[in-house]
Write an enzyme that holds these catalytic residues in place. Structure first.
Site, PDB file in Angstrom:
ATOM      1  N   CYS A 246      42.409  23.256  20.371  1.00 40.36           N
ATOM      2  CA  CYS A 246      42.193  22.588  21.663  1.00 40.36           C
ATOM      3  C   CYS A 246      42.711  21.159  21.619  1.00 40.36           C
ATOM      4  CB  CYS A 246      40.714  22.571  22.033  1.00 40.36           C
ATOM      5  SG  CYS A 246      40.031  24.211  22.204  1.00 40.36           S
TER       6      CYS A 246
ATOM      7  N   CYS B 260      45.751  32.996  26.666  1.00 36.29           N
ATOM      8  CA  CYS B 260      44.997  32.513  25.493  1.00 36.29           C
ATOM      9  C   CYS B 260      43.663  31.917  25.909  1.00 36.29           C
ATOM     10  CB  CYS B 260      45.771  31.457  24.745  1.00 36.29           C
ATOM     11  SG  CYS B 260      47.509  31.765  24.563  1.00 36.29           S
TER      12      CYS B 260
END
Lengths: 395, 147
Positions: free
Chosen positions: B102, B33
């Site tokens: 994130c 990812c």
């Protein structure tokens, strides 16, 4: 670093050349007439468009009436592919393309799949190349279109367009090429190369944004794209972007006249960058064929680091570049082109595209090869992947 | 695209590195990812006295890692577990919507490091659920597919 800016993203866009802008300006101000109007300033605009059309035709080895102005390279791709698909549905519904096309081609093909068309996405080899043989083998009785890009926007690889054109002609199948990155970098002749349709975009060769063209060989059966007025011989309605078209004409004239000189300049910058970076930085690979690539294109993958971080750090040092990293594209998947040449996801995430152009100098390369290795090292120092690699190799 | 605070934490990340003999180490994310966060905690008398990180990822991933280490320092284990991804993002004056994952990663890295600490010290009830949950990149991918 101050105001220093080194622009290494010419595949994204280029600055408008002063002489191109100069040619355009009168068509915004005193020569503002609508080309469809009958009076003098209307006729003057019409004449300017036809002169630009001649310049584009000359650059491609085509006839002026085979050139149609559009709003962009993407529009040209959409028109070519959908236009052929819809106009030739009675003959078949199969389209051949590659896995590494620009999204303007890929997403158009995907849209057509939802409309009942069948698309073959040819794989490429580890250098990004597709062969004429592959194309030949993919042809079926219901194939109506082959659409393969001239040169790739990410890894710069140049496809064997002449050979593919030959195959398409022998089998009597329409052949379209997206030449957006190739114009001004490669000598193109649509006759010699058996190209039936070709897309181009002005802002990639020092012309303005918002204007492109589609070459459509005489006799090709294609639907009209925008319905309305009689502009572009009734094929693409819309009042013409006169100044933009004038700019495109001027820009393509300059770009095709100086291809050889431009190429030798860019190749020198490109090759030195490739050699120095491969020498100075460990765990790096060059993406795309080493030789069959655009003169200004460099594409690296740096292991253990992520592309967006690299771009931000380069930006802080005044270097503008681009990446195939997911984080710059708004999706979490890295570039489809890098995956298609077989890179694992984590390596594709660490990619960097540098594309040289007119204003660049060897001093820019000096600066780049001084700064880039330090940035890569700094990012690796904070990378858990690098830490894991080092720990493994200690054992 | 990024706030000044994100750029500050990206440019000058706090607490980059490793802690030798850390009391808790947690790694979350997936190289596929494009982001991995590894967090090291030093814990004394249930208080996090030091935190360090290593991150493979974009600007937001580095900045949230840096901020997360700043936020956990001086907190008790229980307090640290209450740090949410929202809190990390807010401490950075916000993140672009596409980058919110994130901050999830930062929250999970803290939890994974604390799980590790508890496991090492026999504080984790074997039947209890771990604080950190598995995360797949395609979950987030679907959220942004239309962009």
């Amino acid at each position: 670093m101050g105001d220093k800016m080194i622009y290494l993203d010419h595949a994204a866009t280029t600055p408008v050349k002063p002489e191109v802008l100069e040619a355009m300006i009168p068509y915004y101000t005193q020569k503002f007439g609508n080309p469809s109007s009958i009076y003098a300033i209307g006729r003057e605009s019409k004449k300017a468009i036809e002169e630009a059309r001649e310049k584009v035709a000359a650059a491609l080895g085509a006839q002026p009436k085979e050139i149609f102005f559009t709003g962009s390279g993407s529009e040209s791709d959409n028109w070519a592919i959908k236009g052929i698909a819809y106009a030739n549905r009675d003959k078949g519904n199969h389209i051949i393309t590659t896995a590494i096309e620009h999204h303007a081609v890929l997403h158009t093909c995907q849209y057509l799949e939802s409309e009942g068309f069948e698309v073959t996405y040819l794989p490429v080899d580890e250098n990004g190349l597709v062969s004429a043989e592959q194309v030949k083998n993919a042809i079926k009785p219901n194939t109506i279109l082959i659409t393969i890009m001239f040169a790739n926007n990410e890894i710069g690889v140049i496809q064997p367009i002449s050979e593919i054109g030959k195959v398409a002609r022998e089998k009597n199948i329409y052949f379209h090429t997206d030449a957006v990155q190739a114009i001004g970098n490669i000598h193109i002749n649509v006759e010699d190369m058996n190209i039936d349709m070709l897309s181009l975009s002005a802002h990639k060769f020092y012309g303005p944004k918002g204007v492109g063209a589609l070459y459509i060989r005489k006799g090709v059966k294609i639907t009209s794209y925008l319905h309305g007025g009689a502009q572009e011989r009734g094929r693409r309605a819309s009042t013409e972007n006169v100044a933009g078209i004038v700019g495109l004409g001027k820009a393509i004239e300059i770009a095709t006249q100086r291809i050889d000189e431009y190429n030798s300049k860019l190749v020198a910058l490109r090759d030195r960058t490739i050699e120095e970076v491969l020498k100075k930085v460990p765990f790096v690979r060059l993406n795309g064929d080493r030789y069959r690539r655009l003169p200004g294109n460099v594409n690296f993958s740096f292991e253990f680091i992520e592309g967006e971080s690299l771009l931000l750090m380069l930006d802080m040092k005044g270097i503008a570049a681009s990446s195939g990293s997911a984080c710059t594209s708004g999706s979490l998947d890295p570039s489809h082109v890098l995956l298609a040449i077989g890179l694992p996801h984590e390596i594709a995430h660490g990619s960097l595209r540098l594309t040289f152009g007119e204003e660049n100098t060897q001093e820019d390369v000096d600066y780049l090869i001084e700064v880039l290795p330090m940035i890569v090292e700094r990012l690796r120092e904070m990378s858990p992947l690098y830490e894991a690699y080092l720990a493994q190799n200690k054992k | 695209m990024y706030s000044e605070k994100v750029m500050d934490h990206f440019t000058n990340p706090r607490n980059v590195g490793e802690i030798e003999n850390a009391d808790g180490v947690g790694q979350v994310g997936n190289p596929k990812c494009g982001d991995i966060m590894k967090m090291y905690l030093k814990i004394e008398n249930n208080v996090i006295v030091d935190a360090k990180f290593k991150t493979f990822g974009c600007g937001a991933a580095v900045a949230t890692s840096s901020m997360a280490t700043e936020l956990v320092k001086g907190k008790t284990v229980e307090e640290a577990l209450k740090i949410t991804n929202q809190a990390v993002a807010e401490a950075l004056d916000g993140l672009p919507p596409i980058k919110m994952h994130c901050s999830n990663l930062a929250e999970e890295a803290i939890k994974a490091a604390i799980d590790d600490y508890r496991a090492k010290n026999g504080l984790l009830d074997e039947n209890a659920e771990k604080n950190a949950c598995g995360r797949r990149c395609d979950d987030i991918h679907h959220m942004h597919e239309e962009e």
